[in-house]
Design a protein around this motif. Structure first.
Motif, short mmCIF file in Angstrom:
data_model
loop_
_atom_site.label_atom_id
_atom_site.label_comp_id
_atom_site.label_asym_id
_atom_site.label_seq_id
_atom_site.Cartn_x
_atom_site.Cartn_y
_atom_site.Cartn_z
N ARG A 210 68.48 -34.15 -72.44
CA ARG A 210 67.78 -34.66 -71.26
C ARG A 210 66.78 -33.64 -70.75
N TYR B 251 56.68 -41.42 -77.37
CA TYR B 251 55.67 -41.40 -76.31
C TYR B 251 55.84 -40.12 -75.48
N LEU C 85 51.20 -43.00 -76.70
CA LEU C 85 51.87 -43.01 -78.00
C LEU C 85 51.47 -41.78 -78.82
N GLN D 256 55.08 -39.04 -71.39
CA GLN D 256 54.77 -39.65 -70.10
C GLN D 256 54.38 -38.56 -69.12
N PHE E 72 59.30 -45.23 -82.07
CA PHE E 72 58.10 -44.69 -81.41
C PHE E 72 58.44 -43.42 -80.65
N PHE F 133 63.90 -48.32 -74.81
CA PHE F 133 63.61 -46.91 -74.60
C PHE F 133 64.87 -46.08 -74.44
N GLY F 134 64.78 -44.84 -74.89
CA GLY F 134 65.82 -43.87 -74.60
C GLY F 134 65.64 -43.28 -73.22
N PRO F 135 66.58 -42.44 -72.77
CA PRO F 135 66.55 -41.88 -71.40
C PRO F 135 65.47 -40.82 -71.20
N LEU G 259 59.60 -39.75 -74.41
CA LEU G 259 60.41 -40.96 -74.51
C LEU G 259 60.37 -41.50 -75.93
N GLY H 170 50.54 -42.77 -67.46
CA GLY H 170 51.37 -43.77 -68.13
C GLY H 170 52.06 -43.20 -69.35
N LEU H 171 52.37 -44.08 -70.28
CA LEU H 171 53.02 -43.68 -71.54
C LEU H 171 51.96 -43.65 -72.63
#
Lengths: 110, 115
Positions: free
Chosen positions: B9, B35, B45, B37, B33, B106-108, B90, B42-43
């Motif tokens: 994390r 990303y 890629l 942030q 994917f 999405f993952g955390p 992410l 935003g996110l």
């Protein structure tokens, strides 16, 4: 290439409605909508596909105007749980590669 | 429930270090994917993969590489970490079939700080 979201932020009282817009400068294959609560991962809300097919969420609706290259997300009778940042992700052609907007911060107050 | 997990994390690394971020999904998704942030952006890629050993550059691949040796695992590598790579990372995955677009899970996230 990044879609433009508007407004950047909005504050509502519970029960009020909101519209979030997502505009692209290019033709779109699909538009995805996600919501991210503070400190959490983005969560899928809805996909709008070219040709009008829609998949999504029970209390939130959306439209996709292919000619205008624009999508709008409609939140009606907002609840406190609607608070978060809303992102649209646009797909120019099939391939599932999304380009996300900068996000719209929505805060619902009691 | 689809689960996408990320190895850490929070991560703090020094400039110049090689950094590995791991992502695992348990739904047999074809697409994965990475990303980053950043506030107000935003996110964005970095890379995506549509099959094992297959990868494509996203919008901001410079300074990053990826590896996908198994279907469920997608790794992001910072070859030589720099302070401008401090960000939230992410991972996401999605199903792929025909020409239909599917939602991404999405993952955390991993908050990486490079000092």
């Amino acid at each position: 290439q990044q879609p433009v979201q508007s407004p950047q932020a909005v504050i509502l009282r519970e029960g009020e409605d909101a519209v979030i817009n997502c505009s692209s400068s290019k033709a779109l294959y699909s538009v995805h909508w996600y919501r991210q609560k503070h400190g959490e991962a983005p969560v899928f809300l809805m996909i709008l596909l070219k040709g009008g097919e829609q998949k999504g969420h029970e209390k939130i609706s959306a439209s996709f105007n292919e000619k205008k290259q624009q999508s709008s997300l409609y939140l009606t009778a907002s609840q406190l749980s609607y608070s978060g940042t809303y992102f649209c992700g646009t797909e120019m052609e099939y391939g599932n590669k999304l380009v996300f907007g900068a996000g719209t911060i929505l805060r619902v107050k009691s | 429930d689809v689960k996408v997990t990320q190895s850490s994390r929070y991560l703090v690394k020094r400039t110049g270090e090689k950094v590995f971020l791991e992502c695992v999904q348990d739904m047999d998704h074809e697409n994965m994917f990475w990303y980053r942030q950043d506030p107000g952006l935003g996110l964005r890629l970095i890379y995506f993969s549509y099959d094992v050993k297959m990868k494509e550059k996203g919008d901001i691949p410079e300074g990053y590489s990826v590896s996908r040796e198994k279907k469920e695992r997608f790794s992001l590598i910072l070859e030589s970490a720099s302070t401008n790579q401090t960000s939230m990372y992410l991972c996401a995955s999605s199903f792929a079939w025909g020409d239909v677009s599917y939602e991404q899970y999405f993952g955390p996230g991993t908050r990486l700080t490079v000092t």
